[in-house]
Motif scaffolding. Sequence first.
Motif, short mmCIF file in Angstrom:
data_model
loop_
_atom_site.label_atom_id
_atom_site.label_comp_id
_atom_site.label_asym_id
_atom_site.label_seq_id
_atom_site.Cartn_x
_atom_site.Cartn_y
_atom_site.Cartn_z
N VAL A 97 41.33 35.48 45.44
CA VAL A 97 39.96 35.64 45.85
C VAL A 97 40.16 35.90 47.45
N ASP A 98 39.03 36.20 47.99
CA ASP A 98 38.93 36.82 49.50
C ASP A 98 39.56 35.14 50.52
N LYS A 99 39.07 34.16 50.05
CA LYS A 99 39.39 32.87 50.71
C LYS A 99 40.87 32.85 50.86
N PHE A 100 41.78 33.38 50.19
CA PHE A 100 43.21 33.06 50.18
C PHE A 100 43.96 34.49 50.39
N PRO A 101 43.71 34.79 51.55
CA PRO A 101 44.48 36.54 51.67
C PRO A 101 45.99 36.22 51.63
N ASN A 102 46.75 37.57 51.40
CA ASN A 102 48.18 37.16 51.23
C ASN A 102 48.98 36.40 50.35
N MET A 103 48.11 36.12 49.25
CA MET A 103 48.73 35.40 48.01
C MET A 103 48.98 36.22 46.90
#
Length: 410
Positions: free
Chosen positions: A317-323
Amino acid sequence: MRRVTMMLAVLAGVVLLAFAPAAAAEPATADDTARLLAGMPPSAASPLAPLTQDPAWQRHQRSFDSAFGQLEQRQLSRIHAWADANLAAPRPAMFYFFSGPDFLYADAFYSKATTYVMAALEPTGPIPDLVRLPRVGPSLSYVEHSLQSLLSFSFFITKQMKTDLKEGEISGTLPILYVFLARTGKTIRSVDLVWLDANGALHEAGEPQPPHATQGARIVFADADGLEKTLYYVSTDLSNSGVKSSGFLKFCDTFAPGNSLLKSASYLLHSGAFSTVRSWLLNNSATIIQDDSGIPLASYDSKAWGFFPFGRYAGPVDKFPNMYQERYAVLFERAQPLDFGIGYRWRTNESNLLLSVRLPAGETSASAEAAVTPERSDQFERPRRGPRPPAPIPLSPPPRRDDFWFWPRW
């Protein structure tokens, strides 16, 4: 004579006053407390029974009957069916790190465990005593507000928990654990506050303890069939620096190997700051059920694990970018259907679930089939891509640029 009579009357009054507080303070059992907080009637003889006449409790009962009824139909019954179809030879212990007070999903996935070890930062709080409260309404509002996100989305929102679990006339994770135990049909037999020493030994709260000892709670309960089980909730820092001297992992060693659950874990196990706990889970788990926020796929030894993907990997989800994990995406191209939602992407058609099964030493990935029942695909519709492969899906070679390792510094 009149003077003697007056003295006797005064003496009788003193005796009554001496006994009145003891009667008023008669404690309720932990099971009755759990049932009341869960919107379920306590035993008729309980000192909490009169509280069920309070309009606030009756409204709370209706609200929880509806919420848990919907959750059972939408998710829990389907998770139980999935676990029955896909898990065999259960271990006695299950580990649920970064859990908060989420016993609900620990029980749904691993209902056959007899020892549950849950760990998170959130404090246990005191053992709830509703008899001493002037009114029950605020306590009911506390549990309703604390459970709102989990009942709606399947996970606790960490930032909200930090505030929710410190407010109200009751506090901590114990009231929430009480609710989940009651609503899953358990009978609580005893509750004790405990602490761990640096060697992982468990001590009662009344024993002398060093400063900053790791705090927790032990709940002994009976399942619907009367089988006695134990839940340990430990309030601890799971980072490398936190577990270095807490004794928590040494405590867990006494129950290993077990089965593990990781859900909505904030991608913490992708970070080097949590490598100790990550390694412990990989070395001490017979199976791991997780969404993509758990252990990164690159950390698994593909020769030691069999992988069974379910659902759809839509990325973080957007809250955890680059994952985003490229190899996870490739793995899930051949995933089996999943008929319930879980994790941050809680909608059914967006959720991913990975069942990883440790292989016996010296055996190939096909051996993982022994830990998964042959009938597992009967529960679900076959995927449109074709029939289910007969063995766990092997990992493809890592891409030249491995997106596993693009995480923010924690």
